[in-house]
Design a protein around this motif. Structure first.
Motif, short mmCIF file in Angstrom:
data_model
loop_
_atom_site.label_atom_id
_atom_site.label_comp_id
_atom_site.label_asym_id
_atom_site.label_seq_id
_atom_site.Cartn_x
_atom_site.Cartn_y
_atom_site.Cartn_z
N HIS A 495 31.81 27.62 39.86
CA HIS A 495 31.99 29.04 39.60
C HIS A 495 31.77 29.83 40.88
O HIS A 495 31.07 29.40 41.79
N THR A 496 32.40 31.07 40.92
CA THR A 496 32.21 31.99 42.05
C THR A 496 31.92 33.35 41.49
O THR A 496 32.03 33.58 40.28
N ASP A 497 31.61 34.28 42.43
CA ASP A 497 31.46 35.66 41.99
C ASP A 497 32.82 36.32 41.97
O ASP A 497 33.85 35.68 42.24
N SER A 498 32.86 37.57 41.72
CA SER A 498 34.14 38.28 41.60
C SER A 498 34.67 38.83 42.93
O SER A 498 35.72 39.45 42.98
N ILE A 499 33.94 38.56 44.03
CA ILE A 499 34.37 39.06 45.35
C ILE A 499 35.48 38.13 45.87
O ILE A 499 35.35 36.91 45.78
N GLY A 500 36.49 38.66 46.49
CA GLY A 500 37.59 37.86 47.02
C GLY A 500 38.71 37.72 46.02
O GLY A 500 38.59 38.08 44.86
#
Length: 567
Positions: A495-500
């Motif tokens: 999982h990643t954050d919502s940045i990018g």
């Protein structure tokens, strides 16, 4: 000349001529006369110091009495009647007292309700128990008394109790005399024999005879023998006081009014005294006895109820059959049959406050097929863990439920038919311990979150420890699944954050999942049942803490899939 000489003698000697002549006669005849003996005998008897005189007189007195009896025995009987009566009565009273004492001892141990009532009355009145028995069983009333002349049968005097109906006393007297004469004339009897008693229903006629008169009493009820003494005393005293009148009686009854007090003494009756004064000591003693009986009864009844409850509870226990239960000499005895798996009787004894010294038990062994015993026997024979419970239905089917090691479950499936009283076995509600462990490992893995630095595949400080724990749980899960024959598949999700942008985040999330997979392989984990996916930011973290910087979004999670082995 002669007269002168007599006067001279009188002057010289001081004696009269007649006395002087008697002196000369005594000198001329020295023989002892009867007159002398009668004058000297009383004085000699008083002064006698030995038994010679009394011994010499005994034959003469005996002969005189014997001659008097042969001539007319009534003379001597009349003379000694006032003496013999009291002496005989005194002896009779002594005999009666001895009889009462004997009767008291005989009845002392009577336990009937009536005897208990009499004993209580004896305590309250101060009388002996035998006396109370006699008073309660011998109730009577003397209604009339007749004094009848013996020779001519005429009525001399008559007394009657209050409220008693009276017939013609002269007629009654004549009838009694006629009856007595009839008996004497009709049967071969002695002259001195007399009729003592007549009975008619509740009435009794007692007759006491004296030398000159007869006393007859009309009695209703059952009179005691002591009443005879009263009658005898009355007839004796009447003869003492009116003996001369009885002898010379020619029809005048007026002198015999003096006999009424003696006759009235015979009008006795005996009733229960309701107002008798009770002794305080007797009341205290009676109260003590009553309290003792109440206390004894309370404990006796309580112990009996306790014993009955114990026997009932004991007989209701599975595997116990009570055949005999009794009490002897203050101890309790119980016997029967008992299965070895039944409850210990001593346990129930403590429940009902009995000790092994109070209760003697004897049990024969037997095998019970009652469901509770079969269930206990199944647990014993199959060596079931405490987490397993059994239940037997009416069709002799044994149901096992709970959790146990898989090895025990498999063994029980092979051994249940050895249990007596079981015809079928069902264990679908039995779960192996390992399945629970498997679910526990699965839950632990799926709750793991490995956090990363922003834009990298490097774990945050402290996540190494979390990773090591994960490795251990995965190894346990893998081993348990293999033991249970389960197919295991673990999915690693990045999982990643919502940045990018989305593509960059997808690539980064996939890289993070691959990094964890490689690390697991480096730790010796077989990664053949693993797969990885990059989920970028499409799955937000399930966190309650605020995540303004997206820290918890930059992570790796796990999904565990288990399935039965198709082989």
């Amino acid at each position: 000349m002669t007269n002168d000489l007599n006067e001279l003698r009188t002057l010289l000697f001081g004696l009269e001529p007649q006395k002087l002549e008697k002196i000369y006669e005594r000198l001329d005849n020295p023989q002892i006369t009867a007159e002398d003996i009668s004058r000297l005998l009383p004085e000699a008897a008083q002064r006698a110091e030995d038994k010679e005189l009394s011994d010499a007189m005994v034959p003469t007195v005996e002969n005189a009495i014997h001659t008097s009896i042969q001539k007319d025995q009534d003379v001597l009987a009349t003379a000694i009647f006032p003496i013999v009566g009291p002496a005989t009565r005194k002896a009779a009273i002594a005999a009666v007292e001895e009889m009462i004492q004997s009767l008291d001892k005989t009845l002392e141990f009577g336990l009937s309700p009536k005897s208990l009532k009499w004993r209580i009355e004896a305590l309250m009145t101060g009388k002996t128990f035998a006396q109370i028995v006699m008073l309660r069983t011998l109730v009577y009333q003397v209604e009339q008394v007749f004094l009848i002349h013996k020779k001519n049968g005429l009525l001399l005097q008559h007394v009657v109790a209050p409220q008693v109906p009276v017939q013609d006393p002269d007629l009654v007297s004549a009838m009694l005399t006629a009856i007595q004469d009839f008996v004497k004339d009709s049967f071969n009897t002695h002259k001195e024999d007399t009729l003592h008693s007549l009975y008619y229903g509740e009435l009794t006629i007692w007759i006491e005879e004296g030398p000159q008169a007869v006393l007859a009493g009309i009695i209703r009820g059952n009179a005691p023998r002591e009443l005879r003494l009263v009658f005898q005393d009355a007839i004796e005293k009447i003869h003492q006081k009116l003996n001369r009148e009885l002898i010379v009686f020619e029809g005048d009854t007026e002198p015999f009014a003096n006999s009424k007090p003696f006759l009235q003494n015979c009008l006795t009756s005996q009733y229960k005294n309701q107002n008798a004064k009770k002794s305080p000591y007797a009341i205290i003693l009676l109260s003590t006895i009553g309290l003792s009986i109440v206390i004894w009864s309370f404990f006796t009844i309580r112990n009996q109820l306790r014993w009955n409850a114990f026997i009932e509870d004991l007989d209701s226990q599975p595997g116990i059959v009570v055949i005999k239960a009794e009490t002897r000499s203050g101890k309790y005895f119980v016997s029967g049959m008992r299965d070895l798996l039944a409850v210990e009787p001593e346990v129930l004894m403590k429940k009902f406050d009995f000790t092994s010294k109070e209760v003697m038990s004897r049990w024969e062994r037997y095998a019970s097929l009652e469901p509770p015993i079969v269930e206990r026997r199944a647990a014993q024979l199959l060596k079931a863990p405490t987490t397993i419970s059994f239940q037997v239905d009416e069709n002799e089917t044994l149901y096992a439920s709970g959790s146990a090691p898989r090895r025990w479950i498999l063994k029980a499936q092979k051994s249940w038919h050895l249990i007596p009283g079981v015809s079928q076995y069902e264990d679908k509600n039995t779960i192996a311990f390992e399945l629970n462990q498997l679910e526990s490992y699965k839950k632990q893995i799926e709750e793991k979150n490995l956090l990363f630095f922003e834009g990298t595949t490097d774990l945050l400080p402290g996540e190494e420890k979390n990773f090591r724990e994960l490795v251990l749980v995965i190894k346990k899960l893998s081993g348990t699944a293999e033991y249970l024959g389960k197919n295991l598949r673990i999915q690693i999700v990045g999982h990643t954050d919502s940045i990018g942008n989305e593509e960059t985040n997808r690539i980064l999330s996939q890289a993070r999942a691959n990094t964890i997979l490689n690390s697991l392989s480096e730790r010796g984990i077989d990664t053949s049942y693993f797969n990885t996916i990059g989920d970028s930011d499409r799955e937000p973290p399930n966190m309650k803490l605020p995540d303004k910087e997206g820290k918890y979004s930059r992570r790796v999670t796990f999904r565990v899939f288990l399935s039965d082995n198709s082989r």
